[in-house]
Design a protein around this motif. Sequence first.
Motif, PDB file in Angstrom:
ATOM      1  N   ARG C  89       0.871  -1.170   0.000  1.00 25.34           N
ATOM      2  CA  ARG C  89       0.000   0.000   0.000  1.00 25.34           C
ATOM      3  C   ARG C  89       0.905   1.216   0.000  1.00 25.34           C
ATOM      4  O   ARG C  89       1.834   1.287   0.791  1.00 25.34           O
ATOM      5  N   THR C  91       1.252   5.670  -0.746  1.00 20.31           N
ATOM      6  CA  THR C  91       0.680   6.976  -1.092  1.00 20.31           C
ATOM      7  C   THR C  91       1.788   7.826  -1.697  1.00 20.31           C
ATOM      8  O   THR C  91       2.961   7.569  -1.464  1.00 20.31           O
ATOM      9  N   THR C  92       1.382   8.797  -2.463  1.00 20.55           N
ATOM     10  CA  THR C  92       2.381   9.685  -3.057  1.00 20.55           C
ATOM     11  C   THR C  92       2.873  10.658  -2.010  1.00 20.55           C
ATOM     12  O   THR C  92       2.099  11.292  -1.318  1.00 20.55           O
ATOM     13  N   SER C 102       7.064   7.878  -3.605  1.00 21.09           N
ATOM     14  CA  SER C 102       5.921   7.374  -2.852  1.00 21.09           C
ATOM     15  C   SER C 102       6.415   6.829  -1.527  1.00 21.09           C
ATOM     16  O   SER C 102       7.594   6.517  -1.344  1.00 21.09           O
ATOM     17  N   GLY C 104       5.266   3.933   1.346  1.00 18.95           N
ATOM     18  CA  GLY C 104       4.259   2.898   1.572  1.00 18.95           C
ATOM     19  C   GLY C 104       4.842   1.692   2.259  1.00 18.95           C
ATOM     20  O   GLY C 104       5.998   1.681   2.681  1.00 18.95           O
TER      21      GLY C 104
END
Lengths: 163, 99, 716
Positions: C89, C91-92, C102, C104
């Motif tokens: 998973r 996120t930017t 990113s 994650g």
Amino acid sequence: MVAENVVFGIIAAAMVIGALGVVRTKNIVHAALYLVVVLAGGAAQFILLGQEFVAWVQVLVYIGAVIVLFLFGIMLTRAPMHPKESLDNDLRWPGAAVALFLAGILGGLLVKTFHADKVDIIAPTRTDAVTNAIFTKYIIPFEVVGVLLLGALIGAVVLARKD
Amino acid sequence: MLLNQFLLLGAFLFSTGVYGVLVRKHTVLVLMSIELMLAAVNINLVAFGAANHTVAGQVFALFVLTIAAAEVGIGLAIVLLIYRNLRTADLDDLELLKD
Amino acid sequence: MWFLDNAWLVPLIPALSFAVILLFGKRLPRKGSEVGIAAVGASFVLSVGAAIQWINHLRNADGTSALGALGRAVGRLSAEGPAVEPITRATTWFESGTFKLSAGIQIDGLAVMMMFVVTLISLLVHIYSSEYMRGDVRYTHYYAALSLFTASMLLLVVADNTLLMLIGWELVGLCSFMLIGHWWEEKPNSDAALKAFLTTRTGDIGLLTGVVMTFFIVQRYTGHGSFNIVALNDAASSGKVSHTLIMWCALALLLGIMGKSGQFPLHTWLPDAMAGPTPVSALIHAATMVVAGVYLGARLYPVFWNGLSIGTPGHGAWNAMAIIGGITVLVGATLAFVQDDIKKVLAYSTISQLGYMTMALGVGAWTAAVFHLFTHAFFKADLFLGAGSVSHSGSHHSFDMKKDMGGLRKVMPQTFWTFVIGSLALAGIFPLAGFWSKDEILVNAGRHGYTAFVVVGLLGALLTAAYMTRCIYLTFFGEYRGGHAHADDGAHGHVVDAHESADAHGHGGPHESNWVLTMPLWVLTALAVVTGLLNYPAWHRFETWFQPRVHFVEAPAVPFNPILAIVSVAIALTGIGVAWAFYSGRLRALHDLSVRNAVARVGKMILVNKYYLDWLYTDVIVGGIKGPIAAGAYWVNQHIIDNVLNFTGRGARAVGRFTYDYIDQKGVDGVINGIATVTGEAGGETQKIQTGRLQFYALLLVLAVGLFAAALWIFT
């Protein structure tokens, strides 16, 4: 016409001597007397020009009253009669220069302007012409002069009052 | 007669009067010189009047005469006052304006 | 899949507890320790949940997964079972044009295992510290630093890109610095903290270079660069990226591993790090932080496999990773013999075991290395906490075995038995954990053609058994030598007064520790016994559960070699026996050998001086740079810089004086004064006109009139 010129010349010479005497004499009373000569010469010139009324008025007023006034003034201020020192201040030469300069300017101007204009006297001017002119054309100046004389009279009295 | 001769005479008298005003120490003599100048003016006026055939010259000469008389009266009154206050009528002694 | 998807909570909870303890800890009833324990406990529960879910996930995949068949066909598998992708998973974090960073998580078997180990040992250490550090002057900050460390280590473990790993790496370095220097009032402690930080920093030069290179490796492969680990592993294995680039990247990362995981020659900081509190040593310098390097190697294994050509022994039989690991094994083991400080023995033992792990990675034994990491965490933490228990209750806070310990087995039975079992596990005695993991390393080394390293491994095993026996003998057997007053070792003296006054039990003589201290010992001992069986050859559970199946390398599995197993156990037992005989008084011929024999004496001196490495680093390298440079800088400063400044100053002063004298006084003032004088003179002259004499003024008047008239005449 030559006679007029001769007469003019004599009277002019007297006036010149008188004028120089006024400004150069050491004696004040003599200065007043020289002034009389000048003024009398003036009156004579007036007659030469045919202006009799003003000539007589000059004699009466100027010589008769003004000179007497001068003599009174000399007396009241105890002017030195026989002074030891000169009556001139130290501006003699600058004054002379300026006076000569002025004379030169004036003379030059006059000669340049009036060249050789002539004065023709046809007849002496009648007194009634003069008085008519005074009381018609020149009535306002006449009245003003009257007021002026009044003012002068009062002024002189006020000034000279001892208080 | 030339007009100029009267005028030049008047000019000479005037200049002499100027000389007298500038040079003479005694106040009364200065007043006399002023009379000299006024006399010169009178001569000029009358000469002009005669040359132009008008009475205006005479009339004005009369007025000048009158004024000269008034002026001498006042002038002498002043001289008297000065004499009374400063005990002298010499113009050289009147230098209160000098700083 | 909830635990796997939300595994980002696992590092987050200790991070929050760090903040809470820092802000409110001092006001809480137990000074912050309750927050720390609760937070790590929560993370532990989440990690266990994640582990269970991952195993279920694998089981489901093993069932009827079409993806599995596909994976087999592609031939990218290494363990039995179908391909199972890690749970990711992201996120930017930062985006600019085409460049995107990113942040994650990437959860697979390795991550889950590490999370379990880190949270469990951190939890036990938290509980242990509540009694061990009771009354300490910076109790709250200690717990805050422990929480921060746990959070950073977990961040490092779950990160999905090398940049995030780097952040975690640096943060654990920072926490190590803080915790080693916990009692910084004593200079040796702060010196040790600095030494740890700077030595790992030296290794980090390589790490940073390597991380940058990973970006470009991915760029060569996919077209746009990124730090993502999955992409990196694919790129390294693809064969489409230049081998030179991958090799240099691997070597650079290896330098980082050397610094952090204490490989020769950057291992010198680890023994000095024992200046910190013992629970810190257990957590950071035995079980978790020092294995960050090994974890890096395991995570980015395709880079190393391809870069150092591990899979092709003919060319890579002498690859750098294995060599360094092998040297470290022997260096650590030999130095452990001459230490009198029990913690230092364990520190060198840790160095040696880390060498085993690196060596294992170097010879292509991924599972062995990671499995050894797993088991080592438990028994080494057990040994360290045991040493802490001994010092706390048995030797008046001293760690010197020769001066203050001895015969403690009678008075501290729990500590004694847990320590002995831990040591046996370390020595690799069947059926304890160490046996299985170490044996697997040797087997893999032998099979892949790295036979020399088998010898190294066996030698290491011999030495390990011997020095641990020495350590046990000196501590627990013989006569008690600690009758005299407190022996505060300079290296780890601490605020004894506060500690003394807060002690509930009076210090009569040595006695067994409180249950708060012994409970973690038993837990770890149990694990040290049991976990070895996780990878029992018949079922290989560890390998099945934790070895990656995708984005990995083609390393064929190696079957169990019973002969090698027996040989290694025999060697270990020999080591124990010889050491026992020597220290218990027999083998007189060998006693005081270093006094009688010149060769032995030289050897002992080399060992005591730690192979003169510290001397080399501090006096030669640093001193040699510091001395001349400092002297040179001083000379430049005094002669050149000061002269320039003085000259400039004098010049400025001269200019100023000139300006004043000539330009100002004479020039400017002259002009001003001149104007004034001229004006004054002019005024003076002009004043003369004011004579006060009337006729003079009249003269001027007439003159002016005459001049005007003349002017008029001339100009008209």
